[in-house]
Each structure stands twice: as C-alpha cells, then as structure tokens.
Design a protein around this motif. Structure first.
Motif, mmCIF file in Angstrom:
data_model
loop_
_atom_site.group_PDB
_atom_site.id
_atom_site.type_symbol
_atom_site.label_atom_id
_atom_site.label_comp_id
_atom_site.label_asym_id
_atom_site.label_seq_id
_atom_site.Cartn_x
_atom_site.Cartn_y
_atom_site.Cartn_z
ATOM 1 N N LEU A 122 0.960 -1.236 -0.326
ATOM 2 C CA LEU A 122 0.134 0.198 0.011
ATOM 3 C C LEU A 122 1.194 1.096 0.161
ATOM 4 C CD1 LEU A 122 -3.215 1.149 0.567
ATOM 5 C CD2 LEU A 122 -1.891 1.234 2.654
ATOM 6 N N ARG A 159 2.922 1.379 -3.414
ATOM 7 C CA ARG A 159 3.325 0.239 -5.082
ATOM 8 C C ARG A 159 1.754 0.893 -4.955
ATOM 9 N NH1 ARG A 159 7.526 -0.264 -4.112
ATOM 10 N NH2 ARG A 159 8.692 -2.516 -5.296
ATOM 11 N N THR A 160 1.493 2.168 -4.062
ATOM 12 C CA THR A 160 -0.192 2.412 -3.999
ATOM 13 C C THR A 160 0.048 3.813 -4.399
ATOM 14 O OG1 THR A 160 -1.564 3.001 -2.687
ATOM 15 C CG2 THR A 160 -1.078 0.390 -3.706
#
Lengths: 333, 326
Positions: free
Chosen positions: B179, B182-183
C-alpha cells in the motif's frame, strides 16, 4: 475565484461594538451553559442547593483548573504538555518519600511544588533547548515521570501525612469556602493579569499566531515557551500538593487520565488548540461547566465512565458548533 | 551503502538485535527460535496498530482513540459471541473490523467535513468510545467461560510453527508495504504529510486522504479488538486502557515524524518490536516490571532526540549539495 476575492474585500463599515462582542463572546455563551446546567441540577436533585453540597462540588475541578490556566497559556503559544498528570504522580511520590524521612509540612509543600517545577524545566529544556515537538516529548516524559513513581512505589502506597498537611486539600478558610477554592480564585486572577494585562501575555499571543514574526519583532520565543513549560510544571506541583493532601495518600496511579481532562477544560474554555487565541475567563467558566456536569451527574448516580461520554461529546460539540454555524452563514451569503 | 548506514531503520534493527543478544547473554534461552516467535506473537497487535497510527501520523494527524476503538469493537464481538456462539468466528472478525471502520470514519468525518483538529476529535472519542463499552455491557465483564472454543482458537491455530495471530500481523505488514510503496493512495498519504499545499496543487484531496487514513486506523483497531479479546480471553471496560500512547510511542521510536510525511512500514514494525522485545527482556534480566514504564519513557525521549538530529543533518546536506550545484 473573483467572487471569492470580492467577498474577501467586503469590509464591515465598523467593528462590533464592545457590548456586542462582550455578549456574543465565548465566555458569555459558556456562562449561559453553566447557568443552564446549574438550574438543571437544582431540578434534578433536591440535595444540590445546600451550601455544603455546592462547596463539595468545587473540589471536582479546582485542582484541574489550576493546571488548566497555565496549560491555556502554553496551548495559546502553540505547544502542549501531556505530562501534567504524570508530574502530579511524581511530585506526590517525592512528597511521600520525604515523609519517610520525617520532614514537616512546610518542607513537604516545598518539595511537592519544586518537583513540579523541576519537571516543567525538564520538559521546557527538551522542547525549547533541543527544538523538539512538544506533543511527542511530553508523551515520553509522561511515561518517564510516572514510571519513576512506579519505580519508587511499585504496588505500595505512601500514607500517614501529618494532620497539618491535610489543611491544603480539606481545610476551609471561612464557613464553606475551602482553601482550594480560594487558591483557585487567586491563581485565576493572577493568570488573567498575566495573559491579558502584561507584555508577557501579548508575547504569548504573538508567538501562537506567528512564531517567526514574533521572533523578528524581538520576542524571545524560546525563552517565553520555556517559562510557560516551567509554569505548567509548577502548577502541576501545586495541584499535586492539593490532591495528595485531599486524598491523604500517594499511589503511582494518582491522577491518571487528568491530562486529557485538563486539555478538555482548556479547549472547552475557547482556547484554540492550534494556538493564537483564547481567554482566561473562558477557561474559568469552563472549569465550572465541567464541575457542574460531573457533580450533577454524580448526584444522579451516573457512573464516572458514563460521565466521560458527556465530557467527550461536549468537547467535540463545543468546537464543532461555531464552525458549523459559520459554514451555514457562508452558505446563506 | 552510506545511505544504508545513515538509515534510521537500520540502526533500530541493530539496537533490537543487540537487545536480544544482550538478554540472551544473561539468559541463554532467550534467543531460542520458540522464544523469539513468542516475542513476535506478543508484539503482533502492537505492530498492526502502529501501522494504522503510522498512516494517520504521516498525514499530519494523530489518532488517540485507537485503544478505545479496539476495546469497544472487541466488546461488541465478545457480547455477540457470548450470546450467539453459533455465529462463525470469521464473520465476527469482519464485524469487529467493520465496527472499527465506522468508529474511525466518524473521527475522519469530523476532521474532513467540519475541520476540527484531529487531536481534539480523537481526545473526545477516546473517552466517548470507552464510555460506550460500559453502556453496552452494562458495566459487566465478559469472562473466559462465556466465549466459544472456536472464538478463542482463531488467534491460536498454528501454521508453519507460528500461531495465527502472528500470521495476521505478517499479512498486514506485507499489505501495508504494498500500500505505502506501490499504490497511488500510499503516495498521496506521503504527499499530504510532506507538503499539503503542493499535494493540493497536484490534485490530491487532503481532507479525503486524511479521512481514508482514519478509516484505515479505525479498521485495524477494530480487527485488533477481536484479536485482543480472543488472545487475552476477556472483554471489559479496562481493555487496552492507556494503550493509545504505547502505539504512538512505537511509531515515534520507529522514526515516524510527528510533523508528518516521514516514516516507513519497516520503522513502525521495528518500533513495535523494540517495545515488545523490551517488555519481554526486562523480567528475564531481573528488572522489576515497575521499571518498564520509566524505561520506555526514556526510550521515547531518546528516539525523538536522535530522529530530530539525524533529520537536521540530512537537511543541511541537501542545502550543501544545492549550493554546490548552483
């Protein structure tokens, strides 16, 4: 965008009259709440209106309010101290420790207040000397101070304070007027003068509104903040003397959770939690409001933990209301 | 390599390992795999909660209501389990998470829509949520004999030598790592904390990001509510009282800056492990448990001082490089 600009340029023809601003100020609103609560209490319990019951009711808030005045100044300057309850525990423990060496009442009081002051100096040095954020530092000193209390006391308690020591928390100056209440009034007056009538008070507001600007106008920001931490520590020491004298014993869990109640009192009194504004009158009335709520609910046999729901809800509602009414007003324009 | 040595998480990991080593020196059984797994299991809930708090602190807020949220959600599922033991436990876990999510969303709404500072809102809900436990349970406790066997076992089932509780923590840590790194939500959480004005100009809704952060911390608190009740087999008003500050302490020790925008998943995990190792090590080396509070207080103060000085150093370095470039 242009519409917004136009709104910003819309300057009122004249400022509010002194009467208008006095009537619609935060302390006045709180006073109305306090009187409402008082009347509710009278109807809720037949025991409420006796002078002794009213005098008892003051013990609920005087010790916390004494800290709240100093805390108000600290919060106005943009800092916060979460360690006040832990300072009470440490001061009380130091007094108990001194008692084991058989010192007299004046020395006990001195030790209690000086321990508080020393804790305040410690907080102040860490925050202003090293430039650290006060909220985390005082979370740290909160466990540190109370931890020392636990180290000294473990699961034991100090008892057997001398009878003359009991006066501070249990004594009466005249009829139903307790020593604690008199001290509370004197300290309230002192803080009113300090915040609203001296240069020091102006500096506190200046720092809270814009520390950089205050620094450039010649205010010694770090020194003022340091003094405020010392004051909060000193007041916590005084509160420790009163509370220890009232309870007659010291446990390391003394005054647990008070830091939140003190801050609630300050915020309820109209002090902006982000700093820059607030009055001593507001905190003074807020102390009565909180005292009336807890005493009234106590007379109705409402358990303490349910009372805390009211206090917590009060804190949020009281801050949300002016913001919500502002939002409604703006929408109407 | 240099950046690695200057890394806060690296040094914290070294300190944790040194603590384990020093304790093992005094009592050789301490570093055995079973004992270490036990310490990790003890720290699991603190790890999960510290991750929730981290997300909130990164967005320049603070959630002081986590422990009360945990206790209330835990009490709700404890009461349901005691009354209807036939309801499957996974459903109760979801319910606890959902309760926590709602409580967190209430905090978030107050902060996002009305604009009350987070410290005030959560200071209020800290007492409100705990008061509600008393109301819904009528002041009574839910004792060990009233829980179903399944309810208690769902934190204890062993898989690959680790109890389920540890696996929940591991899964959540991995989830958070993805989270945060990578988001776009993770990036916007950092962006809001580092520079809110810049975040606003890049099209990030600051209030909504904070709202989401509070929903995350609330949901994790609720989930831990089930874990706590199941692990300690008790539901009461006193559950996790005062724990909110331990959670903040874990974050602070983990190098998460209270000013927002600075902090990593590894830091939060190590901060929680530091406190977990310490509370397990002190009794082993013969330190009275009454000393623990003072020592953890001193650890917080030291951690803040070290963080501040290292952050100041790196700032100066950037300035120097800029000067050199110009």
């Amino acid at each position: 965008m242009t519409e917004q600009n136009a709104q910003n340029r819309n300057i009122a023809d004249r400022l509010n009259t002194p009467l208008h601003s006095a009537v619609f100020s935060w302390p006045t609103l709180l006073l109305v709440v306090a009187i409402g609560l008082f009347i509710l209490n009278v109807f809720a319990s037949p025991y409420f209106l006796s002078p002794w019951a009213l005098s008892d009711a003051t013990f609920n808030f005087t010790e916390k309010a004494i800290i709240a005045f100093a805390m108000a100044l600290l919060i106005i300057s943009g800092e916060i101290d979460l360690s006040v309850a832990a300072i009470i525990a440490l001061s009380s423990t130091m007094m108990g420790l001194a008692l084991q060496f058989g010192v007299g009442t004046p020395t006990l009081v001195l030790i209690g207040t000086l321990t508080g002051l020393a804790c305040g100096v410690f907080n102040g040095l860490l925050v202003t000397g090293l430039g650290l954020p006060s909220i985390v530092i005082t979370i740290g000193t909160m466990s540190f101070f109370r931890g020392i209390s636990f180290m000294i006391l473990g699961d034991k308690a100090f008892n057997g304070y001398p009878e003359s020591f009991a006066f501070f928390g249990q004594g009466y100056v005249w009829w139903v007027i307790s020593f604690e209440f008199v001290l509370f009034i004197i300290i309230a007056l002192a803080y009113y003068i300090l915040l609203h009538r001296t240069n020091f008070g102006r500096h506190v507001f200046a720092i809270g509104n814009n520390p950089v600007a205050a620094q450039f106008s010649g205010v010694r920001v770090a020194r003022v903040k340091f003094l405020l931490f010392c004051l909060v520590g000193l007041m916590s020491g005084i509160a420790a003397v009163l509370l220890t004298s009232r309870l007659g014993s010291t446990r390391p869990s003394i005054a647990q959770g008070w830091e939140l109640e003190v801050i609630t009192m300050v915020v309820l009194g109209g002090v902006a939690i982000l700093g820059g504004s607030g009055t001593i009158q507001g905190v003074f009335v807020a102390a009565f409001v909180m005292g009336l709520i807890s005493f009234g609910l106590g007379l109705l046999n409402v358990p303490g933990i349910v009372m805390s729901i009211f206090i917590g809800a009060l804190l949020i509602v009281v801050i949300a209301l002016p913001i919500l009414t502002n939002m409604l007003k703006e929408r109407r324009l | 390599m240099r950046a690695f040595i200057r890394n806060h998480e690296f040094w914290l990991a070294v300190v944790v390992v040194l603590m384990i080593g020093a304790t093992a020196f005094r009592s050789p059984g301490f570093a055995s795999p079973e004992k270490l797994a036990g310490i990790f299991n003890d720290s699991s809930m603190l790890i999960i909660l510290a991750l929730g708090q981290m997300v909130v602190i990164l967005t320049r807020s603070i959630d002081l209501s986590m422990a009360s949220n945990l206790a209330l959600s835990g009490m709700i599922v404890a009461l349901i389990n005691a009354a209807y033991p036939e309801i499957p436990v996974p459903a109760l876990m979801l319910l606890a998470t959902f309760c926590g999510l709602c409580l967190g969303a209430f905090n978030g709404t107050m902060i996002w829509w009305i604009g009350i500072p987070s410290i005030v809102v959560t200071l209020g809900t800290l007492t409100i949520y705990r008061g509600f436990i008393f109301l819904i349970a009528g002041g009574k406790w839910v004792n060990a004999d009233r829980f179903s066997e399944e309810f208690v076992q769902y934190t204890r089932y062993e898989f690959l030598g680790l109890p389920a509780l540890s696996w929940y923590a591991i899964i959540i840590v991995i989830g958070f790592f993805i989270l945060m790194t990578r988001t776009s939500l993770g990036r916007s959480i950092y962006a809001v904390g580092v520079n809110p004005s810049a975040a606003l100009y890049t099209g990030i809704n600051i209030g909504r990001t904070q709202f989401v952060a509070f929903c995350i911390s609330g949901a994790l608190s609720g989930f831990c509510g089930y874990l706590w009740v199941s692990r300690y087999v008790i539901g009461s008003v006193e559950v996790a009282k005062g724990y909110e500050l331990t959670i903040v302490a874990a974050c602070v020790i983990g190098g998460i800056s209270i000013a927002g925008g600075v902090g990593t998943v590894a830091g939060a995990v190590l901060g929680a492990l530091f406190l977990g190792v310490m509370s397990n090590a002190l009794p082993v080396i013969g330190v009275s448990p009454f000393w623990q509070m003072a020592i953890s207080g001193a650890a917080i103060i030291l951690a803040v001082i070290i963080n501040a000085s290292s952050q100041q150093k790196s700032k100066r370095l950037i300035l120097k490089q800029e000067n050199a470039a110009s």
